[in-house]
Enzyme design. Structure first.
Site, PDB file in Angstrom:
ATOM      1  CG  ASP A  15      -1.754   1.271   1.312  1.00  7.68           C
ATOM      2  OD1 ASP A  15      -2.732   1.369   0.553  1.00  7.68           O
ATOM      3  OD2 ASP A  15      -1.432   2.148   2.137  1.00  7.68           O
ATOM      4  CG  ASP A 114      -3.819   3.607  -3.000  1.00  6.85           C
ATOM      5  OD1 ASP A 114      -4.642   2.713  -3.291  1.00  6.85           O
ATOM      6  OD2 ASP A 114      -3.983   4.395  -2.060  1.00  6.85           O
ATOM      7  CD  GLU A 115      -4.614  -2.018  -0.326  1.00  4.13           C
ATOM      8  OE1 GLU A 115      -4.993  -3.050   0.262  1.00  4.13           O
ATOM      9  OE2 GLU A 115      -5.055  -0.881  -0.067  1.00  4.13           O
TER      10      GLU A 115
END
Length: 416
Positions: A15, A114-115
């Site tokens: 993350d 974003d992960e």
């Protein structure tokens, strides 16, 4: 619990810390972890939402991703920047490319911009243990992009994700095996895992279930009887068990419908909303035509402004599956006039097309030229695909109530 019956994998959940804010900080040659920076959807509107706040801003002023622009502090060191979604997507793509240095694409499962999950099975001889691999990836991302990330390590995707959320965001890297579950998961409230929203939380609390440990020790049959499949899934998650595939071409779920909605930037009157509904129907039907699908159930949802509150969501079915914009629009307008209260201003609109069939299921009619309607739609789609989304629009889209032109400038609802 006999964990020997369940597969063990080496899964990382990565993350990016305050991703949007970190990207903007790097662009400004600032330290993403120390700079006071907020990414705002539209700084020209005081009520615009804060899409991302840097870790330092969160810590110093308590600003979160649900704060509003007008709530930001009057700090001379605060940097306020508009969102640039194209930049975030580009950096996200480059980070995925970096991961190809460690694993093939079949071992990478993006969860969001974003992960990402990465399965690192069998890499010990080349890169070291899964903890050492996590440390190397974390270092590479920081060196190449200037962005700090948190990494959870687990025996499956669920454990990697939950230990990242609960521990790695404070520690940087955290690991959880099956045997660590009682220590690292059970003391936490039930709402810290997937599938437990506010309503489920209240239902579980009524049953005396507050923590994950209490959930794990609860009778499975009672959970299954009360919540069905969801209750059983929550039970196994409380024990850290997840049988989701960790490698391979991840299968997409079957398309259940097509929907499109918008939160309007101002209150719309009943005289204006038909333009917005038409633009939304155009987009939904375009997506259905692209997938060679048509639907029989059409739904319209309307939310009123905060002053009055409320709204409605109603659906209607047509006899022949359709993906024709005007067919859907006429049904939506019929629903609107039947259920609109006649006085309230409108702030959100959404439309959906469900109960899908393959395009071949569309029947011919003796009373209308459906083939001509279809040809018009597909021709418009082809022109837009070649020359751009706004190359061919209905006249109503150019009015003040139209939404298509403004949305064409955005990615994910925010300016590119």
């Amino acid at each position: 619990m006999d964990y020997s019956l369940y597969p063990r994998n080496d899964v990382l959940c990565i993350d990016m810390r305050s991703f949007y804010a970190s990207v903007e900080a790097v662009k400004l040659h600032l330290d993403p972890m120390k700079a006071l920076l907020a990414v705002v959807g539209d700084p020209s509107r005081s009520g615009s939402i804060v899409l991302a706040a840097s870790p330092a801003l969160k810590k110093k002023y308590g600003i979160s991703n649900v704060s509003r622009f007008f709530e930001l502090p009057k700090d001379p060191n605060l940097h306020i920047v508009p969102a640039h979604m194209a930049d975030y997507l580009k950096v996200s793509t480059e980070i995925i490319k970096l991961l190809y240095q460690y694993v093939p694409k079949e071992a990478i499962h993006p969860y969001s911009v974003d992960e990402v999950w990465v399965t690192v099975n069998g890499l010990k001889r080349r890169f070291g243990s899964r903890l050492e691999i996590a440390e190397r990836i974390k270092s590479d991302i920081l060196e190449c992009f200037g962005i700090t990330c948190s990494i959870g390590i687990g025996d499956n995707k669920f454990l990697a994700k939950v230990v990242m959320d609960l521990h790695a965001k404070k520690q940087g890297i955290a690991e959880c095996t099956y045997e660590d579950v009682p220590q690292k998961l059970w003391p936490f409230p039930v709402e810290t895992i997937w599938g437990v929203g506010s309503r489920m939380k209240k239902n579980l609390q009524r049953m005396g279930i507050i923590t994950l440990g209490q959930l794990a020790c609860f009778d499975l049959q009672r959970l299954r009887k009360r919540f069905g499949v969801m209750g059983e899934q929550l039970y196994w998650h409380a024990w850290g068990i997840d049988l989701s595939p960790v490698i391979g071409n991840f299968i997409k779920t079957e398309q259940k419908g097509f929907g499109h909605g918008i939160s309007l930037l101002r209150d719309y009157s009943k005289e204006e909303v038909h333009v917005c509904i038409l633009d939304l129907c155009e987009e939904v039907c375009r997506r259905a035509r692209t997938a060679h699908m048509a639907g029989k159930t059409i739904q319209l949802g309307i939310s009123y402004s905060k002053e009055t509150g409320g709204g409605f969501s109603r659906s209607a079915s047509v006899s022949i599956p359709t993906n024709v914009t005007m067919d859907m629009y006429h049904v939506c307008m019929d629903l609107f006039f039947r259920f609109y209260d006649g006085i309230s201003s409108i702030r959100r609109v959404y439309v959906t097309l469900t109960h899908l069939y393959g395009k071949q299921a569309t029947q011919l009619s003796l009373f209308e030229d459906r083939a001509k309607k279809d040809d018009i739609g597909y021709t418009m789609d082809a022109i837009r695909a070649k020359y751009g989304a706004t190359s061919l629009l209905r006249a109503s889209s150019y009015t003040d109530a139209g939404i298509t032109i403004e949305r064409s400038k955005k990615i994910g609802g925010h300016y590119a």
